[in-house]
Design a protein around this motif. Structure first.
Motif, PDB file in Angstrom:
ATOM      1  N   TRP A 182       2.091  11.709   3.873  1.00 15.54           N
ATOM      2  CA  TRP A 182       1.028  10.912   3.253  1.00 15.54           C
ATOM      3  C   TRP A 182      -0.258  11.723   3.084  1.00 15.54           C
ATOM      4  CZ3 TRP A 182      -3.699   9.071   5.374  1.00 15.54           C
ATOM      5  CH2 TRP A 182      -4.404   8.239   4.510  1.00 15.54           C
ATOM      6  N   SER A 183      -0.611  12.515   4.097  1.00 11.67           N
ATOM      7  CA  SER A 183      -1.838  13.304   4.027  1.00 11.67           C
ATOM      8  C   SER A 183      -1.708  14.492   3.079  1.00 11.67           C
ATOM      9  CB  SER A 183      -2.203  13.828   5.412  1.00 11.67           C
ATOM     10  OG  SER A 183      -1.226  14.776   5.838  1.00 11.67           O
ATOM     11  N   VAL A 196       2.821  10.300  -7.006  1.00 13.55           N
ATOM     12  CA  VAL A 196       3.308  11.579  -6.517  1.00 13.55           C
ATOM     13  C   VAL A 196       3.872  12.345  -7.708  1.00 13.55           C
ATOM     14  CG1 VAL A 196       5.591  10.645  -5.910  1.00 13.55           C
ATOM     15  CG2 VAL A 196       4.747  12.699  -4.771  1.00 13.55           C
ATOM     16  N   ARG A 217       0.551  14.862  -4.364  1.00 11.78           N
ATOM     17  CA  ARG A 217       0.303  13.434  -4.463  1.00 11.78           C
ATOM     18  C   ARG A 217      -1.177  13.175  -4.621  1.00 11.78           C
ATOM     19  NH1 ARG A 217       2.838  10.808   0.668  1.00 11.78           N
ATOM     20  NH2 ARG A 217       1.855   8.899  -0.128  1.00 11.78           N
ATOM     21  N   ASP A 218      -1.485  12.069  -5.287  1.00  9.29           N
ATOM     22  CA  ASP A 218      -2.847  11.589  -5.438  1.00  9.29           C
ATOM     23  C   ASP A 218      -2.848  10.161  -4.890  1.00  9.29           C
ATOM     24  OD1 ASP A 218      -5.298  10.560  -6.236  1.00  9.29           O
ATOM     25  OD2 ASP A 218      -5.278  11.604  -8.159  1.00  9.29           O
ATOM     26  N   ASN A 219      -3.275  10.006  -3.670  1.00 12.11           N
ATOM     27  CA  ASN A 219      -3.208   8.697  -3.028  1.00 12.11           C
ATOM     28  C   ASN A 219      -4.143   7.678  -3.683  1.00 12.11           C
ATOM     29  OD1 ASN A 219      -1.239   9.553  -1.236  1.00 12.11           O
ATOM     30  ND2 ASN A 219      -2.713  10.089   0.349  1.00 12.11           N
ATOM     31  N   ASN A 243      -2.060   6.354  -6.311  1.00 13.19           N
ATOM     32  CA  ASN A 243      -0.729   5.907  -5.868  1.00 13.19           C
ATOM     33  C   ASN A 243       0.383   6.629  -6.622  1.00 13.19           C
ATOM     34  OD1 ASN A 243      -1.945   4.166  -4.104  1.00 13.19           O
ATOM     35  ND2 ASN A 243      -1.506   2.313  -5.272  1.00 13.19           N
ATOM     36  N   THR A 262       0.812  -1.202   0.000  1.00 15.32           N
ATOM     37  CA  THR A 262       0.000   0.000   0.000  1.00 15.32           C
ATOM     38  C   THR A 262       0.850   1.259   0.000  1.00 15.32           C
ATOM     39  OG1 THR A 262      -1.673   1.230   1.218  1.00 15.32           O
ATOM     40  CG2 THR A 262      -0.121  -0.088   2.521  1.00 15.32           C
ATOM     41  N   PHE A 263       0.368   2.222  -0.728  1.00 21.06           N
ATOM     42  CA  PHE A 263       0.996   3.530  -0.816  1.00 21.06           C
ATOM     43  C   PHE A 263       0.771   4.314   0.460  1.00 21.06           C
ATOM     44  CE2 PHE A 263       2.927   6.704  -3.265  1.00 21.06           C
ATOM     45  CZ  PHE A 263       2.165   7.863  -3.372  1.00 21.06           C
ATOM     46  N   ASN A 264      -0.214   3.873   1.224  1.00 24.58           N
ATOM     47  CA  ASN A 264      -0.573   4.616   2.418  1.00 24.58           C
ATOM     48  C   ASN A 264       0.542   4.594   3.444  1.00 24.58           C
ATOM     49  OD1 ASN A 264      -3.028   4.930   1.247  1.00 24.58           O
ATOM     50  ND2 ASN A 264      -4.063   3.371   2.444  1.00 24.58           N
TER      51      ASN A 264
END
Length: 129
Positions: A53-54, A79, A72-74, A77, A28-30
């Motif tokens: 991350w946020s 950046v 970034r666009d979570n 996934n 996970t990218f999180n």
């Protein structure tokens, strides 16, 4: 494991713009701080920018502040590094990197490449004068 793949590099004239992307896959990218570093020929790799991350915290090297923007666009996934007003001295291979945000104290860690756990293969940016 997190796999990182950069794209968007190329040749641009001084004063121009480029947008780099770094797509993450695997785990996970999180929960990862994402950073951009660069390495010019004959020089050590240096910090460019980073984002938590946020997305609530961003960090920049003085040399790019006001010209580059990290985001970034979570959900994707991915950046990004938007680079404007490029200069010949921005010429380098640009790498993205990921580091676990849970380490904490990233305001102190963010510029140190050894704090990052995963790296992409790099993308070349060349700025002509």
């Amino acid at each position: 494991q997190v796999q990182l793949v950069e794209s968007g590099g190329g040749l641009v004239q001084a004063g121009g713009s480029l947008r780099l992307s770094c797509a993450a896959s695997g785990r996970t990218f999180n929960g990862y701080v994402m950073g951009w570093f660069r390495q010019a020929p004959g020089k050590e790799r240096e910090f460019v920018a980073a984002i938590t991350w946020s997305g609530g915290n961003t960090y920049y090297a003085d040399s790019v502040k006001g010209r580059f923007t990290i985001s970034r666009d979570n959900a994707k996934n991915t950046v990004y590094l938007q680079m404007n007003y490029l200069r010949p001295e921005d010429t380098a291979v640009y790498y993205c990197a990921a580091g676990l945000e849970s380490k904490g104290l990233w305001a102190l860690r963010v510029r140190d490449e050894y704090e990052y756990d995963y790296w992409g293969q790099g993308t070349q940016v060349t700025v002509s004068s």
